[in-house]
Design a protein around this motif. Structure first.
Motif, short mmCIF file in Angstrom:
data_model
loop_
_atom_site.label_atom_id
_atom_site.label_comp_id
_atom_site.label_asym_id
_atom_site.label_seq_id
_atom_site.Cartn_x
_atom_site.Cartn_y
_atom_site.Cartn_z
N UNK A 117 0.84 -1.20 0.00
CA UNK A 117 0.00 0.00 0.00
C UNK A 117 0.88 1.25 0.00
N UNK A 118 1.91 1.20 0.81
CA UNK A 118 2.85 2.32 0.87
C UNK A 118 3.48 2.57 -0.50
N UNK A 119 3.74 1.49 -1.20
CA UNK A 119 4.36 1.61 -2.52
C UNK A 119 3.34 1.97 -3.59
N UNK A 120 2.09 2.10 -3.19
CA UNK A 120 1.06 2.46 -4.14
C UNK A 120 0.53 1.27 -4.93
N UNK A 121 0.73 0.10 -4.39
CA UNK A 121 0.25 -1.11 -5.08
C UNK A 121 -0.93 -1.68 -4.31
N UNK A 122 -1.95 -1.99 -5.05
CA UNK A 122 -3.12 -2.60 -4.43
C UNK A 122 -2.77 -4.02 -3.99
N UNK A 123 -2.86 -4.30 -2.70
CA UNK A 123 -2.44 -5.62 -2.21
C UNK A 123 -3.34 -6.75 -2.67
N UNK A 124 -4.52 -6.41 -3.17
CA UNK A 124 -5.42 -7.47 -3.63
C UNK A 124 -5.16 -7.80 -5.09
N UNK A 125 -5.12 -6.77 -5.90
CA UNK A 125 -4.92 -7.01 -7.34
C UNK A 125 -3.46 -7.02 -7.74
N UNK A 126 -2.62 -6.47 -6.87
CA UNK A 126 -1.19 -6.30 -7.16
C UNK A 126 -0.96 -5.38 -8.35
N UNK A 127 -1.93 -4.55 -8.59
CA UNK A 127 -1.77 -3.55 -9.64
C UNK A 127 -1.63 -2.20 -8.96
N UNK A 128 -1.00 -1.27 -9.65
CA UNK A 128 -0.82 0.05 -9.04
C UNK A 128 -2.16 0.70 -8.75
N UNK A 131 -3.16 7.44 -8.79
CA UNK A 131 -2.22 8.47 -8.30
C UNK A 131 -0.80 7.96 -8.18
N UNK A 132 -0.38 7.19 -9.13
CA UNK A 132 0.99 6.74 -9.05
C UNK A 132 1.86 7.42 -10.09
N UNK A 133 3.12 7.48 -9.76
CA UNK A 133 4.02 8.12 -10.71
C UNK A 133 4.40 7.16 -11.84
N UNK A 134 5.11 7.68 -12.80
CA UNK A 134 5.41 6.90 -14.00
C UNK A 134 6.27 5.68 -13.70
N UNK A 138 5.68 1.85 -14.98
CA UNK A 138 6.60 1.03 -15.76
C UNK A 138 6.84 -0.28 -15.05
N UNK A 139 7.11 -0.17 -13.76
CA UNK A 139 7.40 -1.39 -12.99
C UNK A 139 6.21 -2.34 -13.03
N UNK A 140 5.03 -1.75 -12.88
CA UNK A 140 3.87 -2.61 -12.81
C UNK A 140 3.56 -3.24 -14.16
#
Length: 233
Positions: A117-128, A131-134, A138-140
């Motif tokens: 969550x802190x990293x801006x990743x949804x812990x359920x879907x594992x998708x960003x 409101x995330x940066x570029x 890219x990583x996702x």
DNA sequence: AATCGGCTCAACCGCTATTGT
DNA sequence: GACAATAGCGGTTGAGCCGAT
């Protein structure tokens, strides 16, 4: 239906286990094996229900359990396995030697979920999340392509398992001495990968052997390629 | 030193799945 | 096939610990 109540209310102890109870349970299982959990408490002289005994054994007393901090490799493996398997803790635990599903579940809920969550990743879907940066995107994207590849593997694996299950019905294949039917997709390489994980954190040895344990009942074996792909990260 | 709040993790609970009769 | 007994799984809870105030 035939489900038995968790514990018969009559006088069975609940709550934290005392060292004495642990000792009794350990001693009994050492001598006789656990056999029927239902019958175990009275035979072992414990005022607990069988379920409580089983839980204590599988989550705490089993000799093949590693306790303590999760290594970075283990952490990454949990994240990746969770992305694929979701909250199937026992399935995840099969790929993490010496860790129990309960421990992994706790670790996920208390550490990893928050971290994602802190990293801006949804812990359920594992998708960003929004409101995330570029960089995150890219990583996702990289991660997503890997995941979709893995999802294809999962589909193929399930089909293969189903096919083999049908074949087993027609022509049963002799199973190992434990009586457990090994999934044909569980490979030595996968096992080695898990050993590698354990080794990284300084407790190599082997996978949880057959016998009791939360991970024993179902085998969610993965093709080598998938686990290889995971563990390369 | 007291207490408050957040965190951790062992254990419980309720459910499903599997196995036996 | 129906039913009962048992095992296993995943979600949740709560006691105890620890750091912040």
């Amino acid at each position: 239906m035939g489900r038995s109540p968790y514990c018969d209310s009559s006088g069975l102890k609940k709550g934290p286990w005392t060292p004495e109870e642990d000792h009794k349970l350990l001693a009994y299982i050492h001598q006789h094996g656990h056999g029927s959990w239902r019958a175990l408490p009275s035979k072992a002289g414990l005022e607990r229900c069988g379920k409580s005994c089983r839980l204590r054994w599988t989550n705490y007393l089993r000799p093949d359990i590693k306790r303590g901090k999760f290594s970075l490799q283990e952490e990454q493996a949990i994240e990746q396995l969770h992305a694929l398997l979701g909250n199937r803790w026992s399935a995840i635990a099969t790929h993490l030697p010496k860790r129990t599903d309960n421990e992994i579940k706790n670790y996920w809920n208390t550490h990893l979920k928050k971290k994602l969550i802190k990293m801006g990743i949804d812990p359920i879907t594992h998708k960003p999340m929004k409101n995330n940066n570029e960089e995150m995107k890219v990583k996702s994207n990289m991660n997503n392509s890997t995941l979709s590849h893995m999802a294809q593997w999962e589909t193929a694996r399930l089909e293969a398992e189903e096919r083999l299950a049908r074949q087993h019905k027609i022509q049963p294949i002799p199973s190992s001495s434990s009586g457990r039917v090994e999934s044909p997709t569980t490979s030595s390489t996968a096992t080695e990968n898990c050993q590698h994980l354990a080794g990284e954190s300084g407790v190599a040895d082997d996978l949880p052997s057959s016998g009791s344990g939360s991970a024993e009942s179902k085998n969610y074996g993965w093709p080598d390629t998938i686990l290889d792909e995971f563990l390369r990260f």
